[in-house]
Structures are given as C-alpha cells and as structure tokens.
Design a protein around this motif. Structure first.
Motif, PDB file in Angstrom:
ATOM      1  N   SER A  29       0.835  -1.198   0.000  1.00  0.00           N
ATOM      2  CA  SER A  29       0.000   0.000   0.000  1.00  0.00           C
ATOM      3  C   SER A  29       0.869   1.246   0.000  1.00  0.00           C
ATOM      4  N   ASP A  30       0.379   2.276  -0.672  1.00  0.00           N
ATOM      5  CA  ASP A  30       1.043   3.577  -0.568  1.00  0.00           C
ATOM      6  C   ASP A  30       0.710   4.142   0.798  1.00  0.00           C
ATOM      7  N   LEU A  31       1.668   4.809   1.404  1.00  0.00           N
ATOM      8  CA  LEU A  31       1.485   5.307   2.762  1.00  0.00           C
ATOM      9  C   LEU A  31       1.779   6.799   2.841  1.00  0.00           C
ATOM     10  N   ASP A  32       1.034   7.474   3.696  1.00  0.00           N
ATOM     11  CA  ASP A  32       1.330   8.854   4.049  1.00  0.00           C
ATOM     12  C   ASP A  32       2.093   8.773   5.369  1.00  0.00           C
ATOM     13  N   ILE A  33       3.415   8.590   5.268  1.00  0.00           N
ATOM     14  CA  ILE A  33       4.261   8.357   6.442  1.00  0.00           C
ATOM     15  C   ILE A  33       4.104   9.458   7.492  1.00  0.00           C
ATOM     16  N   PRO A  34       4.161  10.745   7.112  1.00  0.00           N
ATOM     17  CA  PRO A  34       4.036  11.791   8.139  1.00  0.00           C
ATOM     18  C   PRO A  34       2.685  11.751   8.871  1.00  0.00           C
ATOM     19  N   ALA A  35       1.605  11.535   8.136  1.00  0.00           N
ATOM     20  CA  ALA A  35       0.277  11.503   8.768  1.00  0.00           C
ATOM     21  C   ALA A  35       0.143  10.298   9.699  1.00  0.00           C
ATOM     22  N   LEU A  36       0.617   9.144   9.258  1.00  0.00           N
ATOM     23  CA  LEU A  36       0.536   7.948  10.099  1.00  0.00           C
ATOM     24  C   LEU A  36       1.439   8.072  11.324  1.00  0.00           C
ATOM     25  N   SER A  37       2.610   8.649  11.131  1.00  0.00           N
ATOM     26  CA  SER A  37       3.521   8.851  12.263  1.00  0.00           C
ATOM     27  C   SER A  37       2.889   9.781  13.292  1.00  0.00           C
ATOM     28  N   VAL A  47      -6.414   4.641  17.797  1.00  0.00           N
ATOM     29  CA  VAL A  47      -5.848   5.432  16.688  1.00  0.00           C
ATOM     30  C   VAL A  47      -4.422   4.958  16.407  1.00  0.00           C
ATOM     31  N   ARG A  48      -3.650   4.728  17.465  1.00  0.00           N
ATOM     32  CA  ARG A  48      -2.275   4.243  17.297  1.00  0.00           C
ATOM     33  C   ARG A  48      -2.273   2.849  16.684  1.00  0.00           C
ATOM     34  N   LEU A  49      -3.188   2.013  17.118  1.00  0.00           N
ATOM     35  CA  LEU A  49      -3.290   0.665  16.576  1.00  0.00           C
ATOM     36  C   LEU A  49      -3.651   0.705  15.094  1.00  0.00           C
ATOM     37  N   ALA A  50      -4.609   1.542  14.732  1.00  0.00           N
ATOM     38  CA  ALA A  50      -5.007   1.661  13.323  1.00  0.00           C
ATOM     39  C   ALA A  50      -3.832   2.128  12.463  1.00  0.00           C
ATOM     40  N   ALA A  51      -3.016   3.033  12.993  1.00  0.00           N
ATOM     41  CA  ALA A  51      -1.843   3.503  12.246  1.00  0.00           C
ATOM     42  C   ALA A  51      -0.852   2.357  12.040  1.00  0.00           C
ATOM     43  N   CYS A  52      -0.636   1.546  13.067  1.00  0.00           N
ATOM     44  CA  CYS A  52       0.271   0.402  12.939  1.00  0.00           C
ATOM     45  C   CYS A  52      -0.252  -0.608  11.926  1.00  0.00           C
ATOM     46  N   ILE A  53      -1.554  -0.818  11.925  1.00  0.00           N
ATOM     47  CA  ILE A  53      -2.157  -1.728  10.953  1.00  0.00           C
ATOM     48  C   ILE A  53      -1.914  -1.205   9.540  1.00  0.00           C
ATOM     49  N   GLU A  54      -2.112   0.096   9.361  1.00  0.00           N
ATOM     50  CA  GLU A  54      -1.887   0.683   8.042  1.00  0.00           C
ATOM     51  C   GLU A  54      -0.416   0.559   7.640  1.00  0.00           C
ATOM     52  N   PHE A  55       0.500   0.784   8.585  1.00  0.00           N
ATOM     53  CA  PHE A  55       1.916   0.593   8.286  1.00  0.00           C
ATOM     54  C   PHE A  55       2.175  -0.858   7.859  1.00  0.00           C
ATOM     55  N   SER A  56       1.546  -1.813   8.509  1.00  0.00           N
ATOM     56  CA  SER A  56       1.773  -3.224   8.168  1.00  0.00           C
ATOM     57  C   SER A  56       1.301  -3.535   6.758  1.00  0.00           C
ATOM     58  N   GLU A  57       0.287  -2.832   6.294  1.00  0.00           N
ATOM     59  CA  GLU A  57      -0.221  -3.041   4.932  1.00  0.00           C
ATOM     60  C   GLU A  57       0.695  -2.409   3.887  1.00  0.00           C
ATOM     61  N   GLY A  58       1.566  -1.516   4.341  1.00  0.00           N
ATOM     62  CA  GLY A  58       2.489  -0.858   3.426  1.00  0.00           C
ATOM     63  C   GLY A  58       3.692  -1.706   3.048  1.00  0.00           C
ATOM     64  N   LEU A  59       3.866  -2.837   3.753  1.00  0.00           N
ATOM     65  CA  LEU A  59       5.002  -3.719   3.514  1.00  0.00           C
ATOM     66  C   LEU A  59       6.300  -2.908   3.483  1.00  0.00           C
ATOM     67  N   HIS A  60       7.131  -3.069   2.446  1.00  0.00           N
ATOM     68  CA  HIS A  60       8.415  -2.367   2.373  1.00  0.00           C
ATOM     69  C   HIS A  60       8.256  -0.850   2.265  1.00  0.00           C
ATOM     70  N   ASN A  61       7.091  -0.364   1.857  1.00  0.00           N
ATOM     71  CA  ASN A  61       6.859   1.086   1.778  1.00  0.00           C
ATOM     72  C   ASN A  61       6.849   1.740   3.162  1.00  0.00           C
ATOM     73  N   LEU A  69       8.417   3.109  14.343  1.00  0.00           N
ATOM     74  CA  LEU A  69       7.779   1.841  14.727  1.00  0.00           C
ATOM     75  C   LEU A  69       8.589   1.111  15.796  1.00  0.00           C
ATOM     76  N   ILE A  70       9.898   1.208  15.732  1.00  0.00           N
ATOM     77  CA  ILE A  70      10.740   0.607  16.770  1.00  0.00           C
ATOM     78  C   ILE A  70      10.429   1.254  18.119  1.00  0.00           C
ATOM     79  N   GLU A  71      10.323   2.568  18.126  1.00  0.00           N
ATOM     80  CA  GLU A  71      10.028   3.276  19.374  1.00  0.00           C
ATOM     81  C   GLU A  71       8.666   2.861  19.927  1.00  0.00           C
ATOM     82  N   VAL A  72       7.673   2.730  19.058  1.00  0.00           N
ATOM     83  CA  VAL A  72       6.337   2.297  19.486  1.00  0.00           C
ATOM     84  C   VAL A  72       6.406   0.871  20.025  1.00  0.00           C
ATOM     85  N   MET A  73       7.111  -0.010  19.319  1.00  0.00           N
ATOM     86  CA  MET A  73       7.260  -1.401  19.752  1.00  0.00           C
ATOM     87  C   MET A  73       7.914  -1.480  21.131  1.00  0.00           C
TER      88      MET A  73
END
Length: 140
Positions: A29-37, A47-61, A69-73
């Motif tokens: 998926s294409d991601l809006d990195i700044p908005a999700l961050s 809201v944080r969980l939904a952002a992580c889910i969206e990041f997971s759908e972005g795969l390598h993007n 994501l490391i900091e959140v983890m």
C-alpha cells in the motif's frame, strides 16, 4: 475494544496465511508516512493501533517509518499497539527490518505480554534465525 479485537484477529489470520511455501504475495500500500507517524502520537490507543495496521499493509513502503515503529514497539503502553508495531516491522521484510534487531532483542527480554512476545519471537526468527531463542544449537 472491538477494533482491538478485530485487529488481533486480523494479525492472527495474516500470520497464519504466511505459513507454508513462503510469505503471501501482496501489493504494498502507498502510505502517508508523516500523517501515520502523527497518529502514533495520539492518546487514543485505537488510533495508534489503526496507524500500525496501516503501516503493516504498506510492507516495504513502511521502511521510512522504521525508527518510529521501533520506538512504538519498545515503549507504547498498550500491548496490542506494541504487538502491531512489531508486526509492521515483520511485514517490511528482511532487508528493511534488519536494523530493528537490537531493539527486538532488548524488548523480547523485558516484554511480559504473551501476544507481543510471540510476535517479537516471530520477528526475531525472521530477521536473524541463527540467534533466535528458538534456534537449534549446531551439533559437532
């Protein structure tokens, strides 16, 4: 609460679908990195969980958000959010996720939530199987 349960179910199903002859073939998926961050800074765990889910759908993007994501983890107060952040790193792939290994090892040692530990174990096994807690020692 329903969103968190749904996200957990999605995580389990997605992990299960990756078993077998390799990772599932998906379109990143294409991601809006700044908005999700920015969403990862929300006081609302859903809201944080939904952002992580969206990041997971972005795969390598999602790779540009690796440090976030490391900091959140490592430090999110909600276990489901930590779990999904680790899963998003897993979904980036080996090359993109490899720099997370020191944080994965550190968090694995201190994480008490079984779901998060399970995803951290899977991530560790994926990125650095030779040092994974599940690695089989070489026999002489």
């Amino acid at each position: 609460m329903k969103k968190i349960l749904l996200a957990s179910l999605c995580l389990c199903l997605t992990l299960a679908s990756g078993c077998g002859d390799g990772a599932p073939v998906e379109q990143a998926s294409d991601l809006d990195i700044p908005a999700l961050s920015e969403k990862l800074k929300s006081s609302d765990a859903s809201v944080r969980l939904a952002a992580c889910i969206e990041f997971s759908e972005g795969l390598h993007n999602a790779a540009p958000a690796l440090d976030t994501l490391i900091e959140v983890m490592k430090s999110d107060k909600d276990a489901k959010v930590r779990e999904m952040a680790a899963y998003a790193i897993f979904r980036m792939g080996e090359d993109e996720g490899k720099p997370a290994m020191p944080a994965v090892k550190e968090r694995y040692k201190t994480e008490r939530n079984a779901g998060v530990r399970s995803v951290l174990f899977t991530l560790w096994n994926h990125l650095e199987p030779e040092t994974s807690p599940g690695a089989t020692p070489a026999t002489p």
